[in-house]
Design a protein around this motif. Structure first.
Motif, PDB file in Angstrom:
ATOM      1  N   ASP A  97       0.949   1.837   4.936  1.00  0.00           N
ATOM      2  CA  ASP A  97       0.720   2.579   3.689  1.00  0.00           C
ATOM      3  C   ASP A  97       0.895   1.704   2.457  1.00  0.00           C
ATOM      4  OD1 ASP A  97       0.355   4.688   5.311  1.00  0.00           O
ATOM      5  OD2 ASP A  97       2.251   5.684   4.855  1.00  0.00           O
ATOM      6  N   GLU A  98       2.005   0.956   2.474  1.00  0.00           N
ATOM      7  CA  GLU A  98       2.333   0.183   1.278  1.00  0.00           C
ATOM      8  C   GLU A  98       1.216  -0.791   0.899  1.00  0.00           C
ATOM      9  OE1 GLU A  98       6.533  -0.930   1.829  1.00  0.00           O
ATOM     10  OE2 GLU A  98       6.005  -2.507   0.361  1.00  0.00           O
ATOM     11  N   ARG A  99       0.725  -1.511   1.905  1.00  0.00           N
ATOM     12  CA  ARG A  99      -0.346  -2.506   1.655  1.00  0.00           C
ATOM     13  C   ARG A  99      -1.627  -1.834   1.186  1.00  0.00           C
ATOM     14  NH1 ARG A  99       1.243  -5.707   6.693  1.00  0.00           N
ATOM     15  NH2 ARG A  99       2.369  -7.474   5.805  1.00  0.00           N
ATOM     16  N   LEU A 100      -1.962  -0.727   1.857  1.00  0.00           N
ATOM     17  CA  LEU A 100      -3.214  -0.049   1.516  1.00  0.00           C
ATOM     18  C   LEU A 100      -3.101   0.580   0.117  1.00  0.00           C
ATOM     19  CD1 LEU A 100      -5.914   0.255   2.829  1.00  0.00           C
ATOM     20  CD2 LEU A 100      -5.106   2.241   4.080  1.00  0.00           C
ATOM     21  N   CYS A 101      -1.925   1.135  -0.181  1.00  0.00           N
ATOM     22  CA  CYS A 101      -1.716   1.737  -1.505  1.00  0.00           C
ATOM     23  C   CYS A 101      -1.867   0.678  -2.599  1.00  0.00           C
ATOM     24  CB  CYS A 101      -0.328   2.362  -1.607  1.00  0.00           C
ATOM     25  SG  CYS A 101      -0.212   3.928  -0.725  1.00  0.00           S
ATOM     26  N   GLU A 102      -1.373  -0.505  -2.304  1.00  0.00           N
ATOM     27  CA  GLU A 102      -1.484  -1.599  -3.293  1.00  0.00           C
ATOM     28  C   GLU A 102      -2.950  -1.884  -3.611  1.00  0.00           C
ATOM     29  OE1 GLU A 102      -0.018  -5.743  -2.925  1.00  0.00           O
ATOM     30  OE2 GLU A 102       1.779  -4.719  -2.168  1.00  0.00           O
ATOM     31  N   VAL A 103      -3.777  -1.935  -2.568  1.00  0.00           N
ATOM     32  CA  VAL A 103      -5.212  -2.203  -2.771  1.00  0.00           C
ATOM     33  C   VAL A 103      -5.860  -1.060  -3.557  1.00  0.00           C
ATOM     34  CG1 VAL A 103      -7.441  -2.508  -1.606  1.00  0.00           C
ATOM     35  CG2 VAL A 103      -5.407  -3.605  -0.691  1.00  0.00           C
ATOM     36  N   ILE A 104      -5.528   0.176  -3.153  1.00  0.00           N
ATOM     37  CA  ILE A 104      -6.123   1.343  -3.816  1.00  0.00           C
ATOM     38  C   ILE A 104      -5.747   1.340  -5.303  1.00  0.00           C
ATOM     39  CG2 ILE A 104      -6.077   3.891  -3.915  1.00  0.00           C
ATOM     40  CD1 ILE A 104      -5.531   3.770  -0.828  1.00  0.00           C
ATOM     41  N   SER A 105      -4.451   1.119  -5.592  1.00  0.00           N
ATOM     42  CA  SER A 105      -4.005   1.129  -7.003  1.00  0.00           C
ATOM     43  C   SER A 105      -4.691   0.021  -7.787  1.00  0.00           C
ATOM     44  CB  SER A 105      -2.500   0.910  -7.129  1.00  0.00           C
ATOM     45  OG  SER A 105      -1.817   1.705  -6.247  1.00  0.00           O
ATOM     46  N   ALA A 106      -4.828  -1.150  -7.160  1.00  0.00           N
ATOM     47  CA  ALA A 106      -5.451  -2.273  -7.870  1.00  0.00           C
ATOM     48  C   ALA A 106      -6.912  -1.942  -8.217  1.00  0.00           C
ATOM     49  CB  ALA A 106      -5.369  -3.539  -7.028  1.00  0.00           C
ATOM     50  N   ILE A 107      -7.628  -1.323  -7.259  1.00  0.00           N
ATOM     51  CA  ILE A 107      -9.041  -0.971  -7.539  1.00  0.00           C
ATOM     52  C   ILE A 107      -9.082   0.077  -8.658  1.00  0.00           C
ATOM     53  CG2 ILE A 107     -11.185   0.019  -6.605  1.00  0.00           C
ATOM     54  CD1 ILE A 107     -10.332  -0.963  -3.833  1.00  0.00           C
ATOM     55  N   LYS A 108      -8.202   1.078  -8.558  1.00  0.00           N
ATOM     56  CA  LYS A 108      -8.204   2.157  -9.559  1.00  0.00           C
ATOM     57  C   LYS A 108      -7.820   1.654 -10.943  1.00  0.00           C
ATOM     58  CE  LYS A 108      -9.575   5.993  -7.954  1.00  0.00           C
ATOM     59  NZ  LYS A 108     -10.399   7.029  -8.475  1.00  0.00           N
ATOM     60  N   CYS A 109      -6.915   0.652 -10.958  1.00  0.00           N
ATOM     61  CA  CYS A 109      -6.462   0.120 -12.228  1.00  0.00           C
ATOM     62  C   CYS A 109      -7.631  -0.598 -12.913  1.00  0.00           C
ATOM     63  CB  CYS A 109      -5.302  -0.832 -11.935  1.00  0.00           C
ATOM     64  SG  CYS A 109      -4.660  -1.587 -13.381  1.00  0.00           S
ATOM     65  N   LYS A 110      -8.396  -1.340 -12.120  1.00  0.00           N
ATOM     66  CA  LYS A 110      -9.508  -2.091 -12.676  1.00  0.00           C
ATOM     67  C   LYS A 110     -10.725  -1.205 -12.946  1.00  0.00           C
ATOM     68  CE  LYS A 110     -11.227  -6.709 -12.289  1.00  0.00           C
ATOM     69  NZ  LYS A 110     -11.551  -7.839 -11.452  1.00  0.00           N
ATOM     70  N   TYR A 111     -10.940  -0.236 -12.075  1.00  0.00           N
ATOM     71  CA  TYR A 111     -12.135   0.617 -12.183  1.00  0.00           C
ATOM     72  C   TYR A 111     -11.756   2.092 -12.134  1.00  0.00           C
ATOM     73  CZ  TYR A 111     -14.415  -3.804 -11.233  1.00  0.00           C
ATOM     74  OH  TYR A 111     -14.819  -5.103 -11.291  1.00  0.00           O
ATOM     75  N   PRO A 112     -11.051   2.582 -13.178  1.00  0.00           N
ATOM     76  CA  PRO A 112     -10.560   3.967 -13.133  1.00  0.00           C
ATOM     77  C   PRO A 112     -11.677   5.003 -13.017  1.00  0.00           C
ATOM     78  CG  PRO A 112     -10.183   2.957 -15.312  1.00  0.00           C
ATOM     79  CD  PRO A 112     -10.690   1.880 -14.431  1.00  0.00           C
ATOM     80  N   GLN A 113     -12.882   4.613 -13.443  1.00  0.00           N
ATOM     81  CA  GLN A 113     -13.990   5.583 -13.410  1.00  0.00           C
ATOM     82  C   GLN A 113     -14.697   5.617 -12.048  1.00  0.00           C
ATOM     83  OE1 GLN A 113     -13.883   2.486 -14.435  1.00  0.00           O
ATOM     84  NE2 GLN A 113     -15.528   2.019 -15.862  1.00  0.00           N
ATOM     85  N   CYS A 114     -14.230   4.792 -11.097  1.00  0.00           N
ATOM     86  CA  CYS A 114     -14.875   4.757  -9.780  1.00  0.00           C
ATOM     87  C   CYS A 114     -14.094   5.586  -8.762  1.00  0.00           C
ATOM     88  CB  CYS A 114     -14.955   3.322  -9.264  1.00  0.00           C
ATOM     89  SG  CYS A 114     -16.114   2.327 -10.213  1.00  0.00           S
ATOM     90  N   ALA A 115     -14.812   6.059  -7.753  1.00  0.00           N
ATOM     91  CA  ALA A 115     -14.160   6.816  -6.677  1.00  0.00           C
ATOM     92  C   ALA A 115     -13.886   5.890  -5.495  1.00  0.00           C
ATOM     93  CB  ALA A 115     -15.072   7.955  -6.239  1.00  0.00           C
ATOM     94  N   ILE A 116     -12.807   6.180  -4.794  1.00  0.00           N
ATOM     95  CA  ILE A 116     -12.479   5.412  -3.580  1.00  0.00           C
ATOM     96  C   ILE A 116     -12.516   6.359  -2.386  1.00  0.00           C
ATOM     97  CG2 ILE A 116     -10.709   4.089  -2.355  1.00  0.00           C
ATOM     98  CD1 ILE A 116      -9.688   3.117  -5.039  1.00  0.00           C
ATOM     99  N   THR A 117     -13.301   5.972  -1.408  1.00  0.00           N
ATOM    100  CA  THR A 117     -13.350   6.717  -0.146  1.00  0.00           C
ATOM    101  C   THR A 117     -12.672   5.869   0.912  1.00  0.00           C
ATOM    102  OG1 THR A 117     -15.512   7.613  -0.774  1.00  0.00           O
ATOM    103  CG2 THR A 117     -14.898   7.783   1.543  1.00  0.00           C
ATOM    104  N   LEU A 118     -11.820   6.493   1.710  1.00  0.00           N
ATOM    105  CA  LEU A 118     -11.186   5.784   2.816  1.00  0.00           C
ATOM    106  C   LEU A 118     -11.780   6.259   4.134  1.00  0.00           C
ATOM    107  CD1 LEU A 118      -7.419   5.995   1.768  1.00  0.00           C
ATOM    108  CD2 LEU A 118      -8.998   4.064   1.441  1.00  0.00           C
ATOM    109  N   SER A 119     -11.865   5.347   5.091  1.00  0.00           N
ATOM    110  CA  SER A 119     -12.260   5.721   6.439  1.00  0.00           C
ATOM    111  C   SER A 119     -11.502   4.809   7.383  1.00  0.00           C
ATOM    112  CB  SER A 119     -13.782   5.564   6.598  1.00  0.00           C
ATOM    113  OG  SER A 119     -14.181   5.883   7.905  1.00  0.00           O
ATOM    114  N   VAL A 120     -10.248   5.189   7.603  1.00  0.00           N
ATOM    115  CA  VAL A 120      -9.363   4.331   8.399  1.00  0.00           C
ATOM    116  C   VAL A 120      -8.672   5.122   9.517  1.00  0.00           C
ATOM    117  CG1 VAL A 120      -8.972   2.492   6.713  1.00  0.00           C
ATOM    118  CG2 VAL A 120      -7.603   4.553   6.553  1.00  0.00           C
ATOM    119  N   GLY A 121      -9.313   6.207   9.933  1.00  0.00           N
ATOM    120  CA  GLY A 121      -8.863   6.905  11.126  1.00  0.00           C
ATOM    121  C   GLY A 121      -7.692   7.843  10.946  1.00  0.00           C
TER     122      GLY A 121
END
Ligand code: SAM
Length: 347
Positions: free
Chosen positions: A115-139
Protein backbone atom coordinates in the motif's frame (compact mmCIF):
# COMPACT_ATOMS: atom_id res chain seq x y z
CA UNK A 1 -36.76 -13.50 -30.37
CA UNK A 2 -38.58 -10.39 -31.57
CA UNK A 3 -40.18 -9.87 -28.13
CA UNK A 4 -36.86 -10.35 -26.36
CA UNK A 5 -35.10 -7.82 -28.58
CA UNK A 6 -37.92 -5.38 -27.90
CA UNK A 7 -37.40 -5.85 -24.16
CA UNK A 8 -33.66 -5.34 -24.57
CA UNK A 9 -34.21 -2.17 -26.61
CA UNK A 10 -36.64 -0.88 -23.96
CA UNK A 11 -33.98 -1.16 -21.30
CA UNK A 12 -35.85 -3.78 -19.28
CA UNK A 13 -34.09 -6.13 -16.87
CA UNK A 14 -33.80 -9.55 -18.52
CA UNK A 15 -33.87 -12.94 -16.82
CA UNK A 16 -31.16 -15.55 -17.31
CA UNK A 17 -33.30 -17.68 -19.66
CA UNK A 18 -34.15 -14.62 -21.77
CA UNK A 19 -30.48 -13.64 -22.03
CA UNK A 20 -29.62 -17.21 -22.94
CA UNK A 21 -32.20 -17.14 -25.74
CA UNK A 22 -30.69 -13.90 -27.10
CA UNK A 23 -27.23 -15.48 -27.06
CA UNK A 24 -28.46 -18.66 -28.74
CA UNK A 25 -30.44 -16.65 -31.26
CA UNK A 26 -27.30 -15.01 -32.69
CA UNK A 27 -27.40 -14.40 -36.43
CA UNK A 28 -25.35 -11.81 -38.34
CA UNK A 29 -28.60 -9.93 -39.01
CA UNK A 30 -29.63 -9.76 -35.37
CA UNK A 31 -26.08 -8.76 -34.41
CA UNK A 32 -26.34 -5.88 -36.89
CA UNK A 33 -29.68 -4.74 -35.44
CA UNK A 34 -28.26 -4.83 -31.92
CA UNK A 35 -25.11 -2.97 -32.96
CA UNK A 36 -27.16 -0.21 -34.60
CA UNK A 37 -29.33 0.22 -31.53
CA UNK A 38 -26.30 0.05 -29.21
CA UNK A 39 -24.58 2.77 -31.27
CA UNK A 40 -27.70 4.94 -30.96
CA UNK A 41 -27.70 4.51 -27.20
CA UNK A 42 -23.98 5.31 -27.04
CA UNK A 43 -24.65 8.48 -29.02
CA UNK A 44 -27.62 9.39 -26.83
CA UNK A 45 -25.40 9.46 -23.73
CA UNK A 46 -21.95 10.24 -25.08
CA UNK A 47 -22.55 11.93 -28.43
CA UNK A 48 -19.60 11.33 -30.74
CA UNK A 49 -17.08 11.13 -27.91
CA UNK A 50 -14.72 8.23 -27.45
CA UNK A 51 -12.82 8.38 -24.17
CA UNK A 52 -9.15 7.47 -24.05
CA UNK A 53 -7.06 6.24 -21.14
CA UNK A 54 -3.29 5.85 -21.05
CA UNK A 55 -2.48 2.31 -19.96
CA UNK A 56 0.68 1.87 -17.89
CA UNK A 57 1.55 -1.79 -17.37
CA UNK A 58 3.80 -1.20 -14.42
CA UNK A 59 4.63 -4.73 -13.24
CA UNK A 60 4.30 -8.21 -14.69
CA UNK A 61 5.23 -9.99 -11.48
CA UNK A 62 2.23 -11.94 -10.23
CA UNK A 63 1.68 -14.24 -7.27
CA UNK A 64 -1.34 -15.83 -8.94
CA UNK A 65 -1.46 -18.74 -11.34
CA UNK A 66 -4.60 -18.15 -13.42
CA UNK A 67 -4.64 -20.87 -16.10
CA UNK A 68 -5.30 -18.42 -18.95
CA UNK A 69 -2.80 -15.68 -18.19
CA UNK A 70 0.66 -15.26 -19.71
CA UNK A 71 2.07 -13.50 -16.64
CA UNK A 72 0.98 -16.29 -14.23
CA UNK A 73 3.62 -17.06 -11.67
CA UNK A 74 4.44 -20.51 -13.10
CA UNK A 75 5.40 -19.10 -16.48
CA UNK A 76 9.17 -19.28 -16.16
CA UNK A 77 9.56 -18.01 -19.74
CA UNK A 78 8.13 -14.59 -18.88
CA UNK A 79 10.76 -11.86 -18.61
CA UNK A 80 9.73 -10.12 -15.41
CA UNK A 81 9.96 -6.36 -14.92
CA UNK A 82 8.76 -3.74 -12.52
CA UNK A 83 8.71 -0.02 -13.32
CA UNK A 84 10.04 2.42 -10.74
CA UNK A 85 8.04 5.36 -9.44
CA UNK A 86 10.09 7.71 -11.66
CA UNK A 87 9.39 5.53 -14.73
CA UNK A 88 5.66 5.64 -14.02
CA UNK A 89 5.76 9.41 -13.61
CA UNK A 90 7.68 9.69 -16.89
CA UNK A 91 4.86 7.75 -18.58
CA UNK A 92 2.32 10.19 -17.10
CA UNK A 93 4.36 13.19 -18.28
CA UNK A 94 4.49 11.79 -21.77
CA UNK A 95 0.81 10.85 -21.66
CA UNK A 96 -0.32 14.23 -20.36
CA UNK A 97 1.55 15.99 -23.13
CA UNK A 98 -0.07 13.82 -25.80
CA UNK A 99 -3.51 14.51 -24.35
CA UNK A 100 -4.37 11.76 -21.85
CA UNK A 101 -6.33 12.79 -18.76
CA UNK A 102 -6.75 9.31 -17.25
CA UNK A 103 -3.88 7.02 -16.34
CA UNK A 104 -4.56 3.33 -15.80
CA UNK A 105 -2.00 1.55 -13.63
CA UNK A 106 -2.30 -2.13 -14.37
CA UNK A 107 -0.22 -5.03 -13.16
CA UNK A 108 -0.03 -8.52 -11.80
CA UNK A 109 -0.59 -9.08 -8.08
CA UNK A 110 2.93 -8.09 -7.11
CA UNK A 111 3.70 -8.12 -3.36
CA UNK A 112 6.43 -5.51 -3.90
CA UNK A 113 3.66 -2.95 -4.45
CA UNK A 114 2.52 -2.71 -0.85
CA UNK A 115 0.00 0.00 0.00
CA UNK A 116 2.63 2.47 1.07
CA UNK A 117 4.60 2.27 -2.20
CA UNK A 118 1.52 2.38 -4.38
CA UNK A 119 0.04 5.28 -2.39
CA UNK A 120 3.27 7.20 -2.91
CA UNK A 121 2.97 6.80 -6.69
CA UNK A 122 -0.73 7.71 -6.68
CA UNK A 123 -0.12 10.86 -4.57
CA UNK A 124 2.80 11.90 -6.77
CA UNK A 125 0.68 11.60 -9.94
CA UNK A 126 -2.22 13.47 -8.31
CA UNK A 127 0.08 16.18 -7.02
CA UNK A 128 1.47 16.79 -10.50
CA UNK A 129 -1.78 16.25 -12.40
CA UNK A 130 -4.67 17.02 -10.03
CA UNK A 131 -7.09 17.31 -12.96
CA UNK A 132 -6.37 13.74 -14.14
CA UNK A 133 -8.09 10.54 -13.05
CA UNK A 134 -6.21 7.46 -11.87
CA UNK A 135 -7.57 4.00 -12.51
CA UNK A 136 -6.03 1.03 -10.74
CA UNK A 137 -6.11 -2.56 -11.92
CA UNK A 138 -3.99 -4.53 -9.51
CA UNK A 139 -6.26 -7.38 -8.50
CA UNK A 140 -7.63 -8.53 -5.17
CA UNK A 141 -6.61 -6.69 -2.00
CA UNK A 142 -8.19 -6.09 1.40
CA UNK A 143 -10.90 -3.44 1.82
CA UNK A 144 -8.51 -1.51 4.04
CA UNK A 145 -5.94 -1.49 1.24
CA UNK A 146 -8.52 -0.34 -1.33
CA UNK A 147 -9.50 2.45 1.10
CA UNK A 148 -5.87 3.60 1.47
CA UNK A 149 -5.36 3.71 -2.28
CA UNK A 150 -8.61 5.65 -2.66
CA UNK A 151 -7.58 8.11 0.05
CA UNK A 152 -4.27 8.60 -1.75
CA UNK A 153 -6.21 9.73 -4.82
CA UNK A 154 -7.20 6.70 -6.93
CA UNK A 155 -10.56 7.30 -8.64
CA UNK A 156 -11.43 4.09 -10.44
CA UNK A 157 -10.72 0.36 -10.19
CA UNK A 158 -10.89 -2.35 -12.82
CA UNK A 159 -11.35 -5.89 -11.52
CA UNK A 160 -12.93 -8.23 -14.01
CA UNK A 161 -15.07 -10.83 -12.26
CA UNK A 162 -13.87 -13.24 -15.05
CA UNK A 163 -17.01 -15.42 -14.85
CA UNK A 164 -20.06 -15.30 -12.60
CA UNK A 165 -20.36 -19.10 -12.49
CA UNK A 166 -18.59 -20.81 -9.55
CA UNK A 167 -17.80 -24.02 -11.41
CA UNK A 168 -16.49 -22.12 -14.42
CA UNK A 169 -14.41 -19.91 -12.11
CA UNK A 170 -12.80 -23.03 -10.61
CA UNK A 171 -11.90 -24.29 -14.10
CA UNK A 172 -10.06 -21.05 -14.91
CA UNK A 173 -8.26 -20.57 -11.60
CA UNK A 174 -6.33 -22.57 -9.02
CA UNK A 175 -8.04 -23.54 -5.75
CA UNK A 176 -6.78 -20.58 -3.71
CA UNK A 177 -8.83 -18.15 -5.82
CA UNK A 178 -12.60 -18.05 -5.63
CA UNK A 179 -15.47 -16.14 -7.14
CA UNK A 180 -16.98 -15.23 -3.79
CA UNK A 181 -13.87 -13.31 -2.78
CA UNK A 182 -13.59 -11.61 -6.17
CA UNK A 183 -17.19 -10.41 -5.82
CA UNK A 184 -16.57 -9.24 -2.24
CA UNK A 185 -13.70 -7.12 -3.58
CA UNK A 186 -15.99 -5.59 -6.22
CA UNK A 187 -18.66 -4.69 -3.66
CA UNK A 188 -16.01 -3.27 -1.29
CA UNK A 189 -14.61 -1.06 -4.06
CA UNK A 190 -18.08 0.27 -4.83
CA UNK A 191 -18.84 0.94 -1.18
CA UNK A 192 -15.63 2.96 -0.82
CA UNK A 193 -16.66 5.20 -3.69
CA UNK A 194 -14.54 4.06 -6.64
CA UNK A 195 -15.92 4.01 -10.16
CA UNK A 196 -15.75 0.24 -10.57
CA UNK A 197 -15.30 -1.98 -13.60
CA UNK A 198 -15.93 -5.70 -13.78
CA UNK A 199 -16.00 -7.91 -16.87
CA UNK A 200 -15.00 -11.17 -18.49
CA UNK A 201 -13.23 -12.78 -21.42
CA UNK A 202 -15.30 -13.95 -24.36
CA UNK A 203 -14.67 -17.54 -25.44
CA UNK A 204 -12.65 -18.55 -22.39
CA UNK A 205 -12.27 -22.34 -22.03
CA UNK A 206 -15.39 -24.04 -20.56
CA UNK A 207 -17.52 -20.93 -21.16
CA UNK A 208 -21.07 -21.62 -22.37
CA UNK A 209 -24.21 -19.62 -23.14
CA UNK A 210 -25.27 -20.53 -19.62
CA UNK A 211 -22.21 -18.97 -18.01
CA UNK A 212 -22.38 -15.88 -20.25
CA UNK A 213 -26.06 -15.41 -19.34
CA UNK A 214 -24.96 -15.54 -15.69
CA UNK A 215 -22.30 -12.91 -16.42
CA UNK A 216 -24.96 -10.66 -17.88
CA UNK A 217 -27.24 -11.24 -14.87
CA UNK A 218 -24.34 -10.29 -12.60
CA UNK A 219 -23.81 -7.07 -14.58
CA UNK A 220 -27.48 -6.18 -14.16
CA UNK A 221 -27.28 -6.87 -10.44
CA UNK A 222 -23.92 -5.18 -9.72
CA UNK A 223 -24.46 -2.16 -12.00
CA UNK A 224 -20.76 -1.43 -12.63
CA UNK A 225 -19.58 1.92 -13.97
CA UNK A 226 -17.33 0.16 -16.49
CA UNK A 227 -17.30 -3.26 -18.14
CA UNK A 228 -14.16 -4.83 -19.62
CA UNK A 229 -14.97 -7.43 -22.24
CA UNK A 230 -12.44 -8.85 -24.67
CA UNK A 231 -11.82 -12.14 -26.41
CA UNK A 232 -9.82 -14.84 -24.66
CA UNK A 233 -6.60 -15.42 -26.62
CA UNK A 234 -4.39 -18.40 -25.74
CA UNK A 235 -0.84 -17.87 -24.51
CA UNK A 236 1.69 -20.51 -25.50
CA UNK A 237 3.16 -20.97 -22.01
CA UNK A 238 -0.09 -21.54 -20.11
CA UNK A 239 -2.24 -24.63 -19.50
CA UNK A 240 -4.68 -23.21 -22.07
CA UNK A 241 -2.07 -22.93 -24.83
CA UNK A 242 -4.01 -25.24 -27.14
CA UNK A 243 -7.47 -23.74 -26.55
CA UNK A 244 -9.33 -21.74 -29.18
CA UNK A 245 -9.52 -17.95 -29.03
CA UNK A 246 -12.85 -16.14 -28.54
CA UNK A 247 -14.40 -14.80 -31.74
CA UNK A 248 -14.78 -11.27 -33.06
CA UNK A 249 -18.49 -11.85 -33.74
CA UNK A 250 -19.36 -13.00 -30.22
CA UNK A 251 -17.30 -10.21 -28.62
CA UNK A 252 -19.07 -7.56 -30.71
CA UNK A 253 -22.47 -9.14 -30.01
CA UNK A 254 -21.75 -9.00 -26.28
CA UNK A 255 -20.52 -5.40 -26.42
CA UNK A 256 -23.86 -4.45 -28.00
CA UNK A 257 -25.86 -6.43 -25.45
CA UNK A 258 -23.94 -4.83 -22.55
CA UNK A 259 -24.48 -1.32 -23.97
CA UNK A 260 -28.22 -2.05 -24.18
CA UNK A 261 -28.42 -3.54 -20.68
CA UNK A 262 -26.34 -0.74 -19.10
CA UNK A 263 -26.85 2.31 -21.34
CA UNK A 264 -24.46 4.68 -19.52
CA UNK A 265 -21.66 2.20 -18.95
CA UNK A 266 -18.04 2.95 -19.86
CA UNK A 267 -17.22 0.16 -22.29
CA UNK A 268 -13.72 -0.28 -23.72
CA UNK A 269 -12.93 -1.70 -27.14
CA UNK A 270 -9.99 -3.70 -25.80
CA UNK A 271 -6.49 -4.38 -27.06
CA UNK A 272 -7.40 -8.09 -27.21
CA UNK A 273 -10.19 -7.20 -29.67
CA UNK A 274 -7.65 -5.27 -31.76
CA UNK A 275 -5.37 -8.30 -31.61
CA UNK A 276 -7.84 -10.81 -33.09
CA UNK A 277 -8.88 -8.46 -35.90
CA UNK A 278 -7.10 -5.54 -37.54
CA UNK A 279 -10.21 -3.40 -37.28
CA UNK A 280 -11.44 -5.00 -34.07
CA UNK A 281 -11.43 -1.84 -32.00
CA UNK A 282 -13.22 0.32 -34.56
CA UNK A 283 -15.80 -2.45 -34.92
CA UNK A 284 -16.05 -2.50 -31.13
CA UNK A 285 -16.93 1.21 -31.06
CA UNK A 286 -19.50 0.67 -33.81
CA UNK A 287 -21.00 -2.14 -31.72
CA UNK A 288 -21.49 0.18 -28.72
CA UNK A 289 -18.12 0.58 -26.97
CA UNK A 290 -16.96 4.12 -26.07
CA UNK A 291 -13.50 3.80 -24.50
CA UNK A 292 -10.00 2.99 -25.79
CA UNK A 293 -6.92 2.33 -23.71
CA UNK A 294 -3.77 3.00 -25.74
CA UNK A 295 -0.53 1.71 -24.30
CA UNK A 296 1.60 4.27 -22.46
CA UNK A 297 4.10 1.79 -20.99
CA UNK A 298 7.75 2.36 -21.92
CA UNK A 299 8.34 0.68 -25.27
CA UNK A 300 11.08 -1.64 -23.98
CA UNK A 301 8.69 -3.38 -21.53
CA UNK A 302 5.62 -3.67 -23.74
CA UNK A 303 6.81 -6.93 -25.23
CA UNK A 304 7.07 -8.41 -21.74
CA UNK A 305 3.52 -7.67 -20.59
CA UNK A 306 2.14 -10.57 -22.57
CA UNK A 307 -1.15 -11.85 -21.24
CA UNK A 308 -1.73 -13.68 -24.54
CA UNK A 309 0.09 -14.39 -27.82
CA UNK A 310 0.58 -11.82 -30.62
CA UNK A 311 -0.47 -8.79 -28.56
CA UNK A 312 -0.40 -5.66 -30.74
CA UNK A 313 1.85 -2.80 -29.65
CA UNK A 314 2.91 -0.64 -32.55
CA UNK A 315 -0.29 0.63 -34.19
CA UNK A 316 -2.98 3.04 -33.02
CA UNK A 317 -3.15 1.18 -29.70
CA UNK A 318 0.23 2.72 -28.83
CA UNK A 319 -0.28 6.02 -27.00
CA UNK A 320 2.28 7.87 -29.11
CA UNK A 321 0.08 7.21 -32.12
CA UNK A 322 -2.89 9.12 -30.71
CA UNK A 323 -3.02 11.15 -33.92
CA UNK A 324 -3.60 7.98 -35.91
CA UNK A 325 -6.25 6.85 -33.46
CA UNK A 326 -7.98 10.24 -33.74
CA UNK A 327 -8.03 9.90 -37.52
CA UNK A 328 -9.47 6.39 -37.29
CA UNK A 329 -12.18 7.55 -34.90
CA UNK A 330 -13.06 10.45 -37.21
CA UNK A 331 -13.37 7.98 -40.08
CA UNK A 332 -16.12 6.14 -38.16
CA UNK A 333 -17.92 9.33 -37.11
CA UNK A 334 -16.46 9.63 -33.60
CA UNK A 335 -14.11 12.02 -31.81
CA UNK A 336 -11.44 11.38 -29.20
CA UNK A 337 -12.36 13.40 -26.09
CA UNK A 338 -9.60 15.13 -24.13
CA UNK A 339 -10.95 15.05 -20.57
CA UNK A 340 -11.14 12.62 -17.66
CA UNK A 341 -14.20 10.87 -19.02
CA UNK A 342 -15.85 10.02 -15.72
CA UNK A 343 -18.79 7.67 -15.42
CA UNK A 344 -22.12 9.40 -16.03
CA UNK A 345 -23.44 7.47 -13.04
CA UNK A 346 -21.24 9.54 -10.71
CA UNK A 347 -22.77 12.84 -11.76
N1 SAM B 1 -3.95 -8.58 -11.84
C1 SAM B 1 -5.05 -7.76 -12.13
C2 SAM B 1 -6.35 -8.52 -12.04
O1 SAM B 1 -6.34 -9.69 -11.68
O2 SAM B 1 -7.40 -7.92 -12.27
C3 SAM B 1 -4.95 -7.04 -13.47
C4 SAM B 1 -4.15 -7.68 -14.53
S1 SAM B 1 -4.97 -9.03 -15.32
C5 SAM B 1 -3.65 -9.66 -16.28
C6 SAM B 1 -6.04 -8.16 -16.46
C7 SAM B 1 -7.03 -8.99 -17.25
O3 SAM B 1 -6.39 -9.62 -18.36
C8 SAM B 1 -7.69 -10.15 -16.56
O4 SAM B 1 -8.77 -9.68 -15.80
C9 SAM B 1 -8.10 -11.07 -17.69
O5 SAM B 1 -9.49 -11.01 -17.98
C10 SAM B 1 -7.28 -10.56 -18.88
N2 SAM B 1 -6.50 -11.68 -19.48
C11 SAM B 1 -5.57 -12.43 -18.88
N3 SAM B 1 -5.15 -13.41 -19.71
C12 SAM B 1 -5.83 -13.25 -20.87
C13 SAM B 1 -5.87 -13.98 -22.10
N4 SAM B 1 -5.13 -15.06 -22.29
N5 SAM B 1 -6.68 -13.53 -23.08
C14 SAM B 1 -7.43 -12.41 -22.90
N6 SAM B 1 -7.45 -11.72 -21.75
C15 SAM B 1 -6.67 -12.12 -20.74
Amino acid sequence: MHELIKKLFNGQVLKKEELKAILEGYTPDIAKQLAQQASQIRKKWYGDAVYVRGLIEFTNYCKNDCYYCGIRKSNCHATRYRLRKEDILDCCDKGYEIGFRTFVLQGGEDSYWKDERLCEVISAIKCKYPQCAITLSVGERSKQSYQRLFDAGADRYLLRHETANEKHYSLLHPKNLDLEHRKQCLYALKEIGYQVGCGFMVGSPHQSVDTIAEDLCFLQEFQPHMVGIGPFIPHKDTPFAKEKAGTLEMTLYLLSIVRLLLPKVLLPATTALGTIHEKGREKGILAGANVMMPNLSPENVRKNYLLYDNKISTGEEAAENLKLLKAKMTSIGCMVAIHRGDSLLMK
